[in-house]
Scaffold this active site. Sequence first.
Site, PDB file in Angstrom:
ATOM      1  N   ASP A  77       0.938  -1.072  -0.106  1.00  0.00           N
ATOM      2  CA  ASP A  77      -0.226   0.183   0.105  1.00  0.00           C
ATOM      3  C   ASP A  77       0.863   1.326  -0.017  1.00  0.00           C
ATOM      4  O   ASP A  77       1.911   1.186   0.410  1.00  0.00           O
ATOM      5  CB  ASP A  77      -1.107   0.096   1.128  1.00  0.00           C
ATOM      6  CG  ASP A  77      -0.341   0.142   2.552  1.00  0.00           C
ATOM      7  OD1 ASP A  77       0.145   1.274   2.935  1.00  0.00           O
ATOM      8  OD2 ASP A  77      -0.153  -1.087   3.148  1.00  0.00           O
TER       9      ASP A  77
ATOM     10  N   ASP B 239      -9.458   3.190   6.673  1.00  0.00           N
ATOM     11  CA  ASP B 239      -8.370   3.052   7.497  1.00  0.00           C
ATOM     12  C   ASP B 239      -8.686   3.619   9.045  1.00  0.00           C
ATOM     13  O   ASP B 239      -8.800   5.120   9.147  1.00  0.00           O
ATOM     14  CB  ASP B 239      -7.213   3.856   6.886  1.00  0.00           C
ATOM     15  CG  ASP B 239      -6.030   3.913   7.729  1.00  0.00           C
ATOM     16  OD1 ASP B 239      -6.242   3.325   8.912  1.00  0.00           O
ATOM     17  OD2 ASP B 239      -5.123   4.168   7.200  1.00  0.00           O
TER      18      ASP B 239
ATOM     19  N   GLU C  87      -7.683   4.096  12.620  1.00  0.00           N
ATOM     20  CA  GLU C  87      -6.428   3.711  13.551  1.00  0.00           C
ATOM     21  C   GLU C  87      -6.509   4.979  14.785  1.00  0.00           C
ATOM     22  O   GLU C  87      -7.314   5.931  14.575  1.00  0.00           O
ATOM     23  CB  GLU C  87      -5.125   3.518  12.750  1.00  0.00           C
ATOM     24  CG  GLU C  87      -4.897   4.424  11.775  1.00  0.00           C
ATOM     25  CD  GLU C  87      -3.724   4.326  10.937  1.00  0.00           C
ATOM     26  OE1 GLU C  87      -2.443   4.307  11.552  1.00  0.00           O
ATOM     27  OE2 GLU C  87      -3.693   3.922   9.955  1.00  0.00           O
TER      28      GLU C  87
END
Length: 241
Positions: free
Chosen positions: A45, A134, A136
């Site tokens: 990625d 994503d 996090e």
Amino acid sequence: MSSEVNDPNPDTDHAMGSQIRKHEGDGEPRTAPEKSPLATVEGIDVSGHQGNVDWPGHWNQGKRFAFVKATEGTTYRNPYFAQQYNGSYDVGMIRGAYHFALPDVSSGAAQANFFVDHGGGWSPDGKTLPGALDMEYNPYGDTCYGHSPGSMTGWIKDFSDTYFHRTGRYPVIYTSTNWWNQCANGDFSSTSPLWIARYAGSVGSLPYNWGFHTFWQYSSTPIDQNSFNGGYEQLQAIARG
């Protein structure tokens, strides 16, 4: 002056896993983990930090899929997105886009729409993976962005449902088990493939109710390294929907 940020800046462009490494460490291995007897597919990625990517070089190293950062919040767009997203496709990889969530600045729906509008869509061409969300640690402050586990779950569902409404697919969810166990308590295992972040020789325990992982980010050296939990035909099947 536009409110969208279009240049790579470490203060506004957060790469996938950057905050997980900051909080949980970037452990070994630095290369591919011990091979499973089951089939896997290797990938990477990238974000704006990589600039223009040498896609033929990564293809020659055996990488067959890639996720490319498209957006963050509702203001940041990766200025290298076109080169990275189209370049990975052109070299033959199965590719997808990802969105770095900032759940304290706007709704899940707003960020899902921003993501889809700026590269995060999906098409049934067999070469495009559903977009990835994503989730996090907060790079700006409170670990859970000021959310309780219940309200964070609601935010993720808002994003997920909006993405499904726009594309016909549910997003892949990228996270670490430690972050998820602190900040979310919902069950997305029946809709969203899990992309687990753990920089070690095995995936370890998984977040709530996911029985298996689909992708695994296992190292950030020399670039974010990922493994798909299955054979190439299975990866193609996910891309086709």
